[in-house]
Design a protein around this motif. Structure first.
Motif, PDB file in Angstrom:
ATOM      1  N   THR A   1      28.487  -9.940  54.484  1.00  0.00           N
ATOM      2  CA  THR A   1      29.065 -11.268  54.439  1.00  0.00           C
ATOM      3  C   THR A   1      28.032 -12.365  54.238  1.00  0.00           C
ATOM      4  N   GLN A   2      26.834 -12.193  54.771  1.00  0.00           N
ATOM      5  CA  GLN A   2      25.878 -13.293  54.724  1.00  0.00           C
ATOM      6  C   GLN A   2      24.508 -12.896  54.194  1.00  0.00           C
ATOM      7  N   TRP A   3      23.994 -11.741  54.584  1.00  0.00           N
ATOM      8  CA  TRP A   3      22.599 -11.421  54.334  1.00  0.00           C
ATOM      9  C   TRP A   3      22.427 -10.476  53.148  1.00  0.00           C
TER      10      TRP A   3
ATOM     11  N   ASP B   1      15.355  -9.922  55.358  1.00  0.00           N
ATOM     12  CA  ASP B   1      16.632 -10.282  54.745  1.00  0.00           C
ATOM     13  C   ASP B   1      16.644 -11.782  54.467  1.00  0.00           C
ATOM     14  N   VAL B   2      17.383 -12.178  53.450  1.00  0.00           N
ATOM     15  CA  VAL B   2      17.506 -13.599  53.114  1.00  0.00           C
ATOM     16  C   VAL B   2      18.973 -13.944  52.918  1.00  0.00           C
ATOM     17  N   ARG B   3      19.270 -15.222  53.034  1.00  0.00           N
ATOM     18  CA  ARG B   3      20.589 -15.725  52.666  1.00  0.00           C
ATOM     19  C   ARG B   3      20.434 -17.167  52.209  1.00  0.00           C
ATOM     20  N   GLY B   4      21.399 -17.630  51.423  1.00  0.00           N
ATOM     21  CA  GLY B   4      21.298 -18.959  50.850  1.00  0.00           C
ATOM     22  C   GLY B   4      22.558 -19.752  51.048  1.00  0.00           C
ATOM     23  N   GLU B   5      22.761 -20.762  50.176  1.00  0.00           N
ATOM     24  CA  GLU B   5      23.914 -21.635  50.319  1.00  0.00           C
ATOM     25  C   GLU B   5      25.208 -20.935  49.901  1.00  0.00           C
ATOM     26  N   ARG B   6      25.117 -20.022  48.925  1.00  0.00           N
ATOM     27  CA  ARG B   6      26.309 -19.292  48.484  1.00  0.00           C
ATOM     28  C   ARG B   6      26.485 -18.040  49.335  1.00  0.00           C
ATOM     29  N   PRO B   7      27.708 -17.544  49.474  1.00  0.00           N
ATOM     30  CA  PRO B   7      27.906 -16.273  50.169  1.00  0.00           C
ATOM     31  C   PRO B   7      27.161 -15.159  49.442  1.00  0.00           C
ATOM     32  N   ALA B   8      26.600 -14.243  50.219  1.00  0.00           N
ATOM     33  CA  ALA B   8      25.866 -13.146  49.616  1.00  0.00           C
ATOM     34  C   ALA B   8      26.807 -12.252  48.822  1.00  0.00           C
ATOM     35  N   ARG B   9      26.317 -11.792  47.681  1.00  0.00           N
ATOM     36  CA  ARG B   9      27.076 -10.844  46.874  1.00  0.00           C
ATOM     37  C   ARG B   9      26.621  -9.433  47.225  1.00  0.00           C
TER      38      ARG B   9
ATOM     39  N   LEU C   1      21.902  -1.041  55.049  1.00  0.00           N
ATOM     40  CA  LEU C   1      21.178  -2.226  54.593  1.00  0.00           C
ATOM     41  C   LEU C   1      22.167  -3.298  54.150  1.00  0.00           C
ATOM     42  N   PRO C   2      21.898  -4.556  54.481  1.00  0.00           N
ATOM     43  CA  PRO C   2      22.844  -5.623  54.151  1.00  0.00           C
ATOM     44  C   PRO C   2      23.090  -5.754  52.648  1.00  0.00           C
ATOM     45  N   ASN C   3      24.349  -5.680  52.256  1.00  0.00           N
ATOM     46  CA  ASN C   3      24.799  -5.906  50.890  1.00  0.00           C
ATOM     47  C   ASN C   3      24.275  -4.905  49.874  1.00  0.00           C
ATOM     48  N   ALA C   4      23.995  -3.683  50.335  1.00  0.00           N
ATOM     49  CA  ALA C   4      23.660  -2.622  49.386  1.00  0.00           C
ATOM     50  C   ALA C   4      24.907  -2.235  48.593  1.00  0.00           C
ATOM     51  N   LYS C   5      24.744  -2.097  47.287  1.00  0.00           N
ATOM     52  CA  LYS C   5      25.854  -1.689  46.421  1.00  0.00           C
ATOM     53  C   LYS C   5      25.600  -0.350  45.733  1.00  0.00           C
ATOM     54  N   THR C   6      24.341  -0.135  45.302  1.00  0.00           N
ATOM     55  CA  THR C   6      24.004   1.042  44.511  1.00  0.00           C
ATOM     56  C   THR C   6      22.763   1.697  45.092  1.00  0.00           C
ATOM     57  N   VAL C   7      22.748   3.028  45.120  1.00  0.00           N
ATOM     58  CA  VAL C   7      21.550   3.764  45.519  1.00  0.00           C
ATOM     59  C   VAL C   7      21.164   4.712  44.400  1.00  0.00           C
TER      60      VAL C   7
END
Length: 420
Positions: free
Chosen positions: A34-36, A201-209, A283-289
Protein backbone atom coordinates in the motif's frame (compact mmCIF):
# COMPACT_ATOMS: atom_id res chain seq x y z
CA UNK A 1 10.08 18.06 -10.00
CA UNK A 2 12.43 15.48 -8.47
CA UNK A 3 12.00 13.94 -5.09
CA UNK A 4 15.02 15.89 -3.91
CA UNK A 5 13.19 19.20 -4.39
CA UNK A 6 10.14 17.93 -2.55
CA UNK A 7 11.81 17.49 0.82
CA UNK A 8 9.20 19.25 2.91
CA UNK A 9 8.98 18.16 6.50
CA UNK A 10 6.89 15.02 6.75
CA UNK A 11 5.48 13.74 10.00
CA UNK A 12 7.09 10.43 10.91
CA UNK A 13 4.64 7.57 10.75
CA UNK A 14 4.98 4.93 13.43
CA UNK A 15 5.09 1.45 12.02
CA UNK A 16 4.46 -1.79 13.83
CA UNK A 17 7.60 -3.60 14.93
CA UNK A 18 7.81 -7.14 13.73
CA UNK A 19 9.22 -9.48 16.36
CA UNK A 20 9.22 -13.03 17.60
CA UNK A 21 10.00 -14.51 14.19
CA UNK A 22 11.49 -17.86 13.32
CA UNK A 23 15.20 -18.19 12.68
CA UNK A 24 14.49 -17.58 9.01
CA UNK A 25 13.19 -14.14 9.95
CA UNK A 26 10.28 -14.18 7.48
CA UNK A 27 7.57 -11.59 8.04
CA UNK A 28 5.28 -9.43 5.96
CA UNK A 29 5.33 -5.72 6.68
CA UNK A 30 1.92 -4.57 7.99
CA UNK A 31 1.49 -2.02 5.19
CA UNK A 32 2.93 -4.20 2.42
CA UNK A 33 1.50 -3.34 -0.99
CA UNK A 34 0.00 0.00 0.00
CA UNK A 35 2.74 2.49 0.79
CA UNK A 36 6.32 1.25 0.60
CA UNK A 37 8.60 0.11 -2.21
CA UNK A 38 11.61 -2.08 -1.49
CA UNK A 39 14.40 0.03 -3.01
CA UNK A 40 17.37 -2.05 -1.84
CA UNK A 41 17.72 -5.39 -0.11
CA UNK A 42 20.33 -7.86 1.13
CA UNK A 43 19.62 -11.43 2.21
CA UNK A 44 20.70 -12.20 5.81
CA UNK A 45 23.18 -15.00 6.53
CA UNK A 46 24.59 -16.79 9.56
CA UNK A 47 27.86 -15.43 10.98
CA UNK A 48 30.77 -17.20 9.28
CA UNK A 49 34.36 -16.84 8.17
CA UNK A 50 33.05 -15.87 4.75
CA UNK A 51 34.97 -15.28 1.55
CA UNK A 52 36.86 -12.22 2.79
CA UNK A 53 37.73 -10.91 6.27
CA UNK A 54 34.61 -9.70 8.10
CA UNK A 55 33.29 -8.84 11.55
CA UNK A 56 30.36 -11.26 11.74
CA UNK A 57 31.80 -13.88 14.10
CA UNK A 58 33.32 -11.35 16.51
CA UNK A 59 30.38 -8.95 16.32
CA UNK A 60 30.52 -5.41 17.67
CA UNK A 61 31.33 -3.81 21.02
CA UNK A 62 30.88 -0.04 21.53
CA UNK A 63 31.12 0.60 17.80
CA UNK A 64 29.42 2.81 15.25
CA UNK A 65 28.73 0.97 12.00
CA UNK A 66 28.27 2.85 8.72
CA UNK A 67 27.01 1.12 5.56
CA UNK A 68 26.49 2.45 2.04
CA UNK A 69 23.88 1.12 -0.39
CA UNK A 70 22.34 2.31 -3.66
CA UNK A 71 18.56 2.54 -3.99
CA UNK A 72 16.75 1.62 -7.21
CA UNK A 73 13.69 3.76 -6.48
CA UNK A 74 13.21 7.36 -5.32
CA UNK A 75 10.82 8.88 -2.82
CA UNK A 76 10.25 11.54 -0.17
CA UNK A 77 10.55 9.24 2.82
CA UNK A 78 12.75 6.31 3.71
CA UNK A 79 12.90 3.57 6.30
CA UNK A 80 15.34 0.77 7.02
CA UNK A 81 14.81 -2.90 7.82
CA UNK A 82 17.05 -4.60 10.38
CA UNK A 83 17.52 -8.34 10.80
CA UNK A 84 18.76 -10.29 13.80
CA UNK A 85 17.69 -13.55 12.14
CA UNK A 86 20.76 -15.48 13.27
CA UNK A 87 21.48 -13.68 16.52
CA UNK A 88 21.74 -15.80 19.67
CA UNK A 89 20.60 -12.88 21.82
CA UNK A 90 18.59 -9.65 21.39
CA UNK A 91 20.34 -6.89 19.45
CA UNK A 92 20.32 -3.47 21.07
CA UNK A 93 20.62 -0.52 18.66
CA UNK A 94 21.16 2.68 20.63
CA UNK A 95 20.62 4.91 17.62
CA UNK A 96 20.39 4.96 13.85
CA UNK A 97 20.64 7.58 11.12
CA UNK A 98 20.13 7.71 7.37
CA UNK A 99 21.63 10.22 4.95
CA UNK A 100 22.64 10.69 1.35
CA UNK A 101 26.21 9.57 0.73
CA UNK A 102 28.84 12.18 -0.08
CA UNK A 103 30.67 11.34 -3.27
CA UNK A 104 30.98 7.88 -4.74
CA UNK A 105 33.04 6.23 -2.01
CA UNK A 106 33.82 6.66 1.65
CA UNK A 107 32.04 7.11 4.99
CA UNK A 108 31.17 10.82 4.67
CA UNK A 109 27.57 11.96 4.18
CA UNK A 110 26.08 15.07 2.59
CA UNK A 111 25.64 17.85 5.12
CA UNK A 112 22.05 18.74 5.80
CA UNK A 113 20.73 15.29 4.82
CA UNK A 114 21.40 13.31 7.98
CA UNK A 115 18.16 12.15 9.65
CA UNK A 116 17.81 10.37 12.97
CA UNK A 117 15.68 7.27 12.69
CA UNK A 118 13.10 6.21 15.23
CA UNK A 119 11.44 2.88 15.94
CA UNK A 120 7.89 3.19 17.21
CA UNK A 121 8.73 6.79 18.06
CA UNK A 122 11.88 5.93 20.06
CA UNK A 123 15.49 6.48 19.05
CA UNK A 124 16.72 3.15 20.41
CA UNK A 125 15.35 -0.32 19.79
CA UNK A 126 15.93 -3.97 20.64
CA UNK A 127 15.65 -6.50 17.82
CA UNK A 128 14.72 -9.91 19.29
CA UNK A 129 16.90 -12.91 18.60
CA UNK A 130 15.60 -14.40 15.36
CA UNK A 131 13.61 -11.26 14.58
CA UNK A 132 13.50 -8.34 12.22
CA UNK A 133 11.85 -4.94 12.28
CA UNK A 134 11.40 -1.73 10.33
CA UNK A 135 12.12 1.84 11.39
CA UNK A 136 9.59 4.64 11.24
CA UNK A 137 9.55 6.83 8.16
CA UNK A 138 12.23 9.52 7.88
CA UNK A 139 11.77 12.64 5.77
CA UNK A 140 14.62 12.17 3.32
CA UNK A 141 14.27 12.89 -0.39
CA UNK A 142 15.98 10.34 -2.59
CA UNK A 143 16.26 10.02 -6.34
CA UNK A 144 16.54 6.70 -8.14
CA UNK A 145 20.15 5.43 -7.98
CA UNK A 146 21.13 7.68 -5.08
CA UNK A 147 23.62 6.21 -2.62
CA UNK A 148 22.35 6.07 0.95
CA UNK A 149 24.43 5.81 4.12
CA UNK A 150 22.88 4.00 7.10
CA UNK A 151 24.63 4.35 10.46
CA UNK A 152 23.97 2.18 13.51
CA UNK A 153 25.21 2.88 17.04
CA UNK A 154 25.99 -0.47 18.71
CA UNK A 155 26.95 0.58 22.24
CA UNK A 156 26.80 -2.90 23.75
CA UNK A 157 28.45 -6.21 22.98
CA UNK A 158 26.39 -7.76 20.21
CA UNK A 159 27.81 -11.26 19.96
CA UNK A 160 28.07 -12.84 16.49
CA UNK A 161 26.28 -10.70 13.91
CA UNK A 162 23.70 -11.55 11.26
CA UNK A 163 25.28 -10.33 8.04
CA UNK A 164 25.45 -10.56 4.24
CA UNK A 165 28.86 -11.96 3.40
CA UNK A 166 29.59 -10.53 -0.05
CA UNK A 167 28.44 -6.95 -0.42
CA UNK A 168 30.90 -5.79 -3.10
CA UNK A 169 30.59 -2.49 -1.25
CA UNK A 170 32.62 -1.06 1.61
CA UNK A 171 31.19 -0.87 5.14
CA UNK A 172 32.92 1.17 7.82
CA UNK A 173 33.39 0.96 11.59
CA UNK A 174 34.47 3.44 14.25
CA UNK A 175 35.10 2.99 17.97
CA UNK A 176 32.73 4.97 20.18
CA UNK A 177 29.77 7.16 19.24
CA UNK A 178 29.98 8.71 15.78
CA UNK A 179 26.32 8.34 14.89
CA UNK A 180 25.83 11.90 13.69
CA UNK A 181 29.25 12.54 12.15
CA UNK A 182 29.01 13.96 8.65
CA UNK A 183 32.67 13.32 7.95
CA UNK A 184 34.19 9.90 7.59
CA UNK A 185 37.47 10.45 9.41
CA UNK A 186 36.59 8.37 12.47
CA UNK A 187 35.67 5.31 10.40
CA UNK A 188 39.10 3.78 10.03
CA UNK A 189 38.10 0.12 9.71
CA UNK A 190 36.33 -1.42 6.73
CA UNK A 191 35.08 -4.70 5.27
CA UNK A 192 33.08 -5.74 2.22
CA UNK A 193 30.04 -7.17 4.03
CA UNK A 194 26.75 -5.76 5.31
CA UNK A 195 25.64 -6.27 8.92
CA UNK A 196 22.07 -6.34 10.30
CA UNK A 197 20.83 -4.10 7.47
CA UNK A 198 18.46 -6.11 5.25
CA UNK A 199 16.55 -3.41 3.42
CA UNK A 200 15.90 0.23 2.56
CA UNK A 201 12.33 1.09 1.55
CA UNK A 202 11.04 4.36 0.11
CA UNK A 203 7.68 5.97 -0.49
CA UNK A 204 6.58 9.20 -2.11
CA UNK A 205 3.59 11.44 -2.70
CA UNK A 206 1.83 8.92 -4.96
CA UNK A 207 0.64 5.52 -3.71
CA UNK A 208 3.24 2.85 -4.29
CA UNK A 209 2.72 0.66 -7.32
CA UNK A 210 3.22 -3.06 -7.06
CA UNK A 211 5.95 -3.29 -9.68
CA UNK A 212 9.12 -4.34 -7.87
CA UNK A 213 11.47 -6.89 -9.46
CA UNK A 214 13.36 -9.28 -7.18
CA UNK A 215 16.39 -11.18 -8.46
CA UNK A 216 16.79 -14.41 -6.51
CA UNK A 217 19.81 -16.66 -6.72
CA UNK A 218 23.40 -17.41 -5.79
CA UNK A 219 26.74 -15.64 -6.28
CA UNK A 220 26.00 -14.76 -9.90
CA UNK A 221 22.97 -12.78 -8.73
CA UNK A 222 24.90 -11.53 -5.71
CA UNK A 223 27.44 -9.99 -8.08
CA UNK A 224 30.65 -11.99 -7.60
CA UNK A 225 33.27 -10.63 -9.99
CA UNK A 226 31.87 -7.10 -10.06
CA UNK A 227 34.07 -4.25 -8.78
CA UNK A 228 33.80 -3.12 -5.16
CA UNK A 229 31.71 0.04 -4.73
CA UNK A 230 30.96 -0.01 -8.45
CA UNK A 231 27.27 -1.03 -8.38
CA UNK A 232 27.87 -3.23 -11.41
CA UNK A 233 25.92 -6.38 -10.54
CA UNK A 234 23.36 -7.64 -13.02
CA UNK A 235 20.64 -6.24 -10.73
CA UNK A 236 22.17 -2.77 -11.18
CA UNK A 237 22.41 -3.24 -14.95
CA UNK A 238 18.77 -4.35 -15.17
CA UNK A 239 17.51 -1.41 -13.10
CA UNK A 240 19.48 0.98 -15.31
CA UNK A 241 18.16 -0.66 -18.47
CA UNK A 242 14.57 -0.34 -17.28
CA UNK A 243 15.09 3.35 -16.51
CA UNK A 244 16.75 3.99 -19.88
CA UNK A 245 13.80 2.28 -21.62
CA UNK A 246 11.39 4.66 -19.90
CA UNK A 247 10.01 1.86 -17.73
CA UNK A 248 11.68 2.50 -14.37
CA UNK A 249 10.98 -0.09 -11.69
CA UNK A 250 12.65 -0.98 -8.39
CA UNK A 251 15.05 -3.90 -8.75
CA UNK A 252 16.38 -5.55 -5.59
CA UNK A 253 19.03 -8.22 -5.19
CA UNK A 254 18.28 -11.33 -3.12
CA UNK A 255 21.34 -13.33 -4.09
CA UNK A 256 23.62 -15.19 -1.67
CA UNK A 257 27.01 -16.44 -2.77
CA UNK A 258 27.12 -20.24 -2.83
CA UNK A 259 23.40 -20.58 -2.14
CA UNK A 260 21.66 -23.87 -2.93
CA UNK A 261 18.17 -24.83 -4.06
CA UNK A 262 18.01 -28.08 -2.12
CA UNK A 263 20.31 -27.86 0.92
CA UNK A 264 21.14 -25.48 3.76
CA UNK A 265 24.73 -24.36 4.29
CA UNK A 266 26.44 -22.74 7.25
CA UNK A 267 28.48 -20.71 4.79
CA UNK A 268 26.07 -20.16 1.95
CA UNK A 269 22.74 -19.51 3.64
CA UNK A 270 19.45 -21.32 4.05
CA UNK A 271 18.23 -23.27 1.04
CA UNK A 272 16.07 -21.41 -1.45
CA UNK A 273 12.65 -22.59 -0.25
CA UNK A 274 13.45 -21.73 3.38
CA UNK A 275 14.46 -18.15 2.63
CA UNK A 276 12.10 -17.45 -0.27
CA UNK A 277 9.33 -15.79 1.74
CA UNK A 278 11.72 -13.57 3.70
CA UNK A 279 13.84 -12.59 0.70
CA UNK A 280 11.16 -12.38 -2.01
CA UNK A 281 7.44 -12.60 -1.30
CA UNK A 282 7.48 -10.49 1.88
CA UNK A 283 9.31 -7.56 0.27
CA UNK A 284 7.12 -4.46 -0.07
CA UNK A 285 5.45 -4.20 -3.49
CA UNK A 286 7.29 -7.08 -5.12
CA UNK A 287 5.58 -8.07 -8.37
CA UNK A 288 8.05 -10.26 -10.29
CA UNK A 289 10.84 -12.61 -9.24
CA UNK A 290 13.59 -13.87 -11.55
CA UNK A 291 15.05 -17.16 -10.30
CA UNK A 292 18.64 -18.09 -11.26
CA UNK A 293 19.89 -20.91 -9.06
CA UNK A 294 21.12 -24.48 -9.24
CA UNK A 295 24.72 -24.46 -10.48
CA UNK A 296 26.02 -24.98 -6.92
CA UNK A 297 23.65 -27.89 -6.32
CA UNK A 298 25.06 -29.73 -9.33
CA UNK A 299 28.63 -28.40 -9.17
CA UNK A 300 29.72 -28.66 -5.54
CA UNK A 301 30.08 -32.45 -5.84
CA UNK A 302 32.56 -32.05 -8.70
CA UNK A 303 35.31 -30.80 -6.39
CA UNK A 304 36.85 -31.69 -3.02
CA UNK A 305 36.84 -28.09 -1.76
CA UNK A 306 36.01 -28.32 2.00
CA UNK A 307 33.64 -25.36 2.04
CA UNK A 308 31.45 -27.09 -0.55
CA UNK A 309 30.72 -30.03 1.75
CA UNK A 310 28.41 -31.77 2.26
CA UNK A 311 27.73 -31.93 -1.47
CA UNK A 312 25.30 -34.71 -2.37
CA UNK A 313 24.95 -35.65 -6.01
CA UNK A 314 21.80 -33.96 -7.37
CA UNK A 315 19.73 -35.12 -10.33
CA UNK A 316 17.95 -32.90 -12.84
CA UNK A 317 14.62 -34.18 -11.50
CA UNK A 318 15.50 -33.15 -7.94
CA UNK A 319 16.62 -29.69 -9.09
CA UNK A 320 13.47 -29.22 -11.15
CA UNK A 321 11.29 -30.23 -8.20
CA UNK A 322 13.09 -27.64 -6.07
CA UNK A 323 12.29 -24.98 -8.66
CA UNK A 324 8.65 -26.10 -8.84
CA UNK A 325 8.42 -25.45 -5.11
CA UNK A 326 9.62 -21.87 -5.62
CA UNK A 327 7.14 -21.38 -8.47
CA UNK A 328 4.26 -22.48 -6.23
CA UNK A 329 5.42 -20.18 -3.41
CA UNK A 330 5.63 -17.16 -5.73
CA UNK A 331 2.22 -17.74 -7.31
CA UNK A 332 0.60 -18.27 -3.91
CA UNK A 333 1.52 -14.65 -3.15
CA UNK A 334 0.43 -13.34 -6.56
CA UNK A 335 3.93 -12.83 -7.97
CA UNK A 336 4.92 -13.40 -11.58
CA UNK A 337 7.82 -15.86 -11.63
CA UNK A 338 10.45 -15.89 -14.38
CA UNK A 339 12.97 -18.72 -14.67
CA UNK A 340 16.53 -18.51 -15.94
CA UNK A 341 18.74 -21.08 -17.59
CA UNK A 342 22.04 -21.77 -15.84
CA UNK A 343 25.02 -19.95 -17.32
CA UNK A 344 27.79 -21.92 -19.07
CA UNK A 345 30.44 -23.10 -16.60
CA UNK A 346 32.83 -25.28 -18.59
CA UNK A 347 36.40 -25.06 -17.27
CA UNK A 348 35.29 -24.05 -13.76
CA UNK A 349 35.67 -26.07 -10.57
CA UNK A 350 31.92 -26.82 -10.79
CA UNK A 351 32.23 -28.55 -14.16
CA UNK A 352 32.19 -32.26 -14.92
CA UNK A 353 30.37 -34.64 -17.24
CA UNK A 354 27.61 -35.32 -14.73
CA UNK A 355 27.10 -31.65 -13.85
CA UNK A 356 27.08 -30.70 -17.53
CA UNK A 357 24.41 -33.29 -18.30
CA UNK A 358 22.22 -32.14 -15.40
CA UNK A 359 22.64 -28.51 -16.47
CA UNK A 360 21.61 -29.32 -20.04
CA UNK A 361 18.53 -31.23 -18.86
CA UNK A 362 17.54 -28.47 -16.45
CA UNK A 363 17.99 -25.73 -19.08
CA UNK A 364 15.87 -27.67 -21.55
CA UNK A 365 13.13 -27.92 -18.92
CA UNK A 366 13.25 -24.13 -18.30
CA UNK A 367 12.93 -23.45 -22.03
CA UNK A 368 10.25 -25.99 -22.91
CA UNK A 369 8.13 -26.96 -19.91
CA UNK A 370 6.09 -23.79 -19.53
CA UNK A 371 6.39 -24.19 -15.76
CA UNK A 372 7.58 -20.61 -15.36
CA UNK A 373 5.55 -17.60 -16.49
CA UNK A 374 8.47 -16.75 -18.74
CA UNK A 375 12.19 -17.38 -18.96
CA UNK A 376 15.46 -15.67 -19.77
CA UNK A 377 18.15 -17.70 -21.54
CA UNK A 378 21.42 -16.77 -19.86
CA UNK A 379 23.01 -19.98 -21.15
CA UNK A 380 22.76 -18.82 -24.76
CA UNK A 381 23.33 -15.13 -23.98
CA UNK A 382 26.71 -15.78 -22.34
CA UNK A 383 27.97 -18.85 -24.23
CA UNK A 384 31.19 -18.77 -26.22
CA UNK A 385 30.22 -19.44 -29.88
CA UNK A 386 33.38 -21.52 -30.26
CA UNK A 387 32.59 -23.67 -27.20
CA UNK A 388 29.01 -23.29 -25.86
CA UNK A 389 29.95 -25.12 -22.66
CA UNK A 390 32.06 -22.10 -21.65
CA UNK A 391 31.36 -18.44 -20.96
CA UNK A 392 32.41 -16.14 -23.80
CA UNK A 393 35.93 -14.87 -22.86
CA UNK A 394 34.77 -11.24 -23.00
CA UNK A 395 32.18 -12.04 -20.31
CA UNK A 396 34.34 -14.25 -18.06
CA UNK A 397 35.53 -12.89 -14.71
CA UNK A 398 38.42 -15.37 -14.91
CA UNK A 399 37.08 -18.37 -12.99
CA UNK A 400 34.94 -19.62 -15.92
CA UNK A 401 31.87 -19.55 -13.67
CA UNK A 402 31.05 -15.94 -12.80
CA UNK A 403 30.48 -13.20 -15.38
CA UNK A 404 32.48 -9.99 -15.26
CA UNK A 405 30.98 -6.51 -15.51
CA UNK A 406 30.41 -6.89 -19.26
CA UNK A 407 28.81 -10.26 -18.65
CA UNK A 408 26.40 -8.82 -16.11
CA UNK A 409 25.39 -6.15 -18.61
CA UNK A 410 24.83 -8.89 -21.19
CA UNK A 411 22.56 -10.68 -18.72
CA UNK A 412 20.47 -7.54 -18.31
CA UNK A 413 20.23 -7.14 -22.09
CA UNK A 414 19.01 -10.72 -22.43
CA UNK A 415 15.86 -10.01 -20.40
CA UNK A 416 12.61 -9.36 -22.28
CA UNK A 417 11.35 -6.35 -20.32
CA UNK A 418 7.77 -7.16 -21.27
CA UNK A 419 8.14 -10.49 -19.47
CA UNK A 420 8.83 -8.86 -16.11
Amino acid sequence: MTSRTRRSVVAATALALVAGLSAAGASASPDRGTQWNAAWAASPQRPSTGFTPNWSEAGFDHHTLRQVVRVSEGGDRARIRLSNAYGASPLRVEGATVARTKGTKGAAVEKGTLRRLTFGGKRSVTVPAGGQLSSDAAALGLDRFDSVTVTLRLARTTGPATFHAQSFATSYRAAGDHLTDTGGGAFGESTESWYYLSGVDVRGERPARRDGVVLFGDSITDGFGSPADGNRRWSDALAERLAEAGEPRPVVNSGIGGNLVLNDSAWFGDKSSTRFARDVTDLPNAKTVVVLEGVNDIGFSETDKPTYKPAPVVTAKQLINGHRKLIRAARAKGLKVVGATLVPFGGSDHYGERAAAVSDAFNTWVRTSGAYDGYVDFDRALADPKDPERIRPAYDSGDHLHPNEAGYRAMARAVDLDAL
